[in-house]
Design a protein around this motif. Structure first.
Motif, mmCIF file in Angstrom:
data_model
loop_
_atom_site.group_PDB
_atom_site.id
_atom_site.type_symbol
_atom_site.label_atom_id
_atom_site.label_comp_id
_atom_site.label_asym_id
_atom_site.label_seq_id
_atom_site.Cartn_x
_atom_site.Cartn_y
_atom_site.Cartn_z
ATOM 1 N N HIS A 69 0.857 -1.185 0.000
ATOM 2 C CA HIS A 69 0.000 0.000 0.000
ATOM 3 C C HIS A 69 0.889 1.229 0.000
ATOM 4 N N ILE A 70 0.705 2.057 -0.996
ATOM 5 C CA ILE A 70 1.511 3.264 -1.137
ATOM 6 C C ILE A 70 0.614 4.496 -1.111
ATOM 7 N N ALA A 71 -0.519 4.437 -1.787
ATOM 8 C CA ALA A 71 -1.392 5.601 -1.921
ATOM 9 C C ALA A 71 -2.055 5.987 -0.605
ATOM 10 N N VAL A 72 -2.481 4.989 0.174
ATOM 11 C CA VAL A 72 -3.225 5.258 1.400
ATOM 12 C C VAL A 72 -2.700 4.367 2.517
ATOM 13 N N HIS A 73 -2.537 4.946 3.685
ATOM 14 C CA HIS A 73 -2.142 4.217 4.890
ATOM 15 C C HIS A 73 -3.146 4.516 5.987
ATOM 16 N N THR A 74 -3.203 3.641 6.968
ATOM 17 C CA THR A 74 -4.028 3.933 8.135
ATOM 18 C C THR A 74 -3.356 3.392 9.387
ATOM 19 N N ASP A 75 -3.462 4.144 10.442
ATOM 20 C CA ASP A 75 -2.980 3.706 11.747
ATOM 21 C C ASP A 75 -4.137 3.306 12.654
ATOM 22 N N ASP A 76 -5.353 3.536 12.198
ATOM 23 C CA ASP A 76 -6.518 3.234 13.018
ATOM 24 C C ASP A 76 -6.729 1.717 13.093
ATOM 25 N N PRO A 77 -6.649 1.131 14.286
ATOM 26 C CA PRO A 77 -6.776 -0.326 14.423
ATOM 27 C C PRO A 77 -8.100 -0.873 13.881
ATOM 28 N N ASP A 78 -9.206 -0.168 14.096
ATOM 29 C CA ASP A 78 -10.497 -0.655 13.606
ATOM 30 C C ASP A 78 -10.542 -0.692 12.084
ATOM 31 N N THR A 79 -9.994 0.339 11.449
ATOM 32 C CA THR A 79 -9.953 0.375 9.985
ATOM 33 C C THR A 79 -9.069 -0.748 9.450
ATOM 34 N N ARG A 80 -7.974 -1.009 10.124
ATOM 35 C CA ARG A 80 -7.078 -2.080 9.691
ATOM 36 C C ARG A 80 -7.779 -3.442 9.788
ATOM 37 N N VAL A 81 -8.523 -3.665 10.846
ATOM 38 C CA VAL A 81 -9.263 -4.929 10.998
ATOM 39 C C VAL A 81 -10.326 -5.039 9.909
ATOM 40 N N ARG A 82 -11.099 -3.971 9.686
ATOM 41 C CA ARG A 82 -12.127 -4.004 8.634
ATOM 42 C C ARG A 82 -11.506 -4.264 7.265
ATOM 43 N N THR A 83 -10.372 -3.617 6.998
ATOM 44 C CA THR A 83 -9.677 -3.837 5.723
ATOM 45 C C THR A 83 -9.304 -5.303 5.573
ATOM 46 N N ARG A 84 -8.729 -5.870 6.608
ATOM 47 C CA ARG A 84 -8.336 -7.287 6.570
ATOM 48 C C ARG A 84 -9.551 -8.182 6.348
ATOM 49 N N GLN A 85 -10.659 -7.895 7.009
ATOM 50 C CA GLN A 85 -11.863 -8.714 6.875
ATOM 51 C C GLN A 85 -12.466 -8.613 5.471
ATOM 52 N N ILE A 86 -12.535 -7.408 4.940
ATOM 53 C CA ILE A 86 -13.084 -7.231 3.590
ATOM 54 C C ILE A 86 -12.200 -7.933 2.570
ATOM 55 N N CYS A 102 -3.871 -20.167 1.667
ATOM 56 C CA CYS A 102 -3.572 -18.773 1.328
ATOM 57 C C CYS A 102 -3.003 -18.024 2.512
ATOM 58 N N GLU A 103 -1.904 -17.332 2.272
ATOM 59 C CA GLU A 103 -1.343 -16.367 3.219
ATOM 60 C C GLU A 103 -1.334 -15.007 2.529
ATOM 61 N N PHE A 104 -1.566 -13.966 3.326
ATOM 62 C CA PHE A 104 -1.697 -12.624 2.778
ATOM 63 C C PHE A 104 -1.131 -11.627 3.772
ATOM 64 N N HIS A 105 -0.421 -10.620 3.272
ATOM 65 C CA HIS A 105 -0.016 -9.517 4.144
ATOM 66 C C HIS A 105 0.083 -8.224 3.339
ATOM 67 N N ILE A 106 0.048 -7.111 4.088
ATOM 68 C CA ILE A 106 0.147 -5.781 3.486
ATOM 69 C C ILE A 106 1.363 -5.077 4.067
ATOM 70 N N ASP A 107 2.177 -4.508 3.197
ATOM 71 C CA ASP A 107 3.249 -3.601 3.599
ATOM 72 C C ASP A 107 2.810 -2.189 3.230
ATOM 73 N N GLU A 108 3.216 -1.212 4.035
ATOM 74 C CA GLU A 108 2.905 0.175 3.720
ATOM 75 C C GLU A 108 4.200 0.914 3.398
ATOM 76 N N THR A 109 4.278 1.375 2.162
ATOM 77 C CA THR A 109 5.435 2.087 1.647
ATOM 78 C C THR A 109 5.189 3.588 1.777
ATOM 79 N N PRO A 110 6.184 4.367 2.138
ATOM 80 C CA PRO A 110 5.974 5.817 2.239
ATOM 81 C C PRO A 110 5.475 6.416 0.920
ATOM 82 N N ARG A 111 4.420 7.188 1.002
ATOM 83 C CA ARG A 111 3.798 7.783 -0.180
ATOM 84 C C ARG A 111 4.730 8.779 -0.873
ATOM 85 N N ASP A 112 5.602 9.436 -0.104
ATOM 86 C CA ASP A 112 6.473 10.448 -0.711
ATOM 87 C C ASP A 112 7.616 9.841 -1.528
ATOM 88 N N LEU A 113 7.701 8.516 -1.579
ATOM 89 C CA LEU A 113 8.710 7.841 -2.411
ATOM 90 C C LEU A 113 8.085 7.218 -3.660
#
Length: 141
Positions: A69-86, A102-113
């Motif tokens: 994820h580069i365009a959008v990041h979130t630190d909100d725990p509830d949003t992160r859980v909802r994202t994972r569930q969806i 299946c295994e899945f994970h998200i990395d968050e890359t700095p948007r300014d790069l």
């Protein structure tokens, strides 16, 4: 930009299944994130069982998904859980419902790069961002 890399056994997906899988992923970001569809990149990488190991054992029925994820990041725990569930619901018809581990994970890359076609992306929710959504391509701003 979400960049999805899907490592999978050879023949796990037909071209039509890859198209649908990619469309389902893209739909998540355009629906929930108001991102332009062109931001979403999906790469399918076939891996032979003799090069794909789970717990030290070769696996011919596993899918490993890495999303950057580069365009959008979130630190909100509830949003992160909802994202994972969806995303788990979106992935299931393409993976676990088909008998694939299946295994899945998200990395968050700095948007300014991040650069698209030589341009830094416009700020989210800006007029320029909305133009990129409407045009579905990078437009000078």
């Amino acid at each position: 930009m979400p960049l999805w890399t899907i490592y999978h056994p050879p023949g796990a997906y037909t071209p039509q299944q890859k198209q649908q899988f990619s469309a389902d992923i893209t739909g998540f970001y355009t629906r929930y994130g108001n991102l332009p569809a062109f931001y979403v990149v999906t790469v399918f990488q076939e891996i032979d069982a003799d090069s794909f190991y789970i717990g030290g054992e070769p696996s011919a029925a596993s899918v490993r998904i890495k999303a950057d994820h580069i365009a959008v990041h979130t630190d909100d725990p509830d949003t992160r859980v909802r994202t994972r569930q969806i995303l788990a619901r979106i992935l299931a018809p393409h993976t676990t419902d088909r008998g694939l581990y299946c295994e899945f994970h998200i990395d968050e890359t700095p948007r300014d790069l991040w650069v698209l076609d030589g341009m830094a992306p416009p700020p989210l929710k800006s007029e320029a961002h909305q133009l990129w959504v409407q045009e579905n391509r990078p437009v000078p701003y």
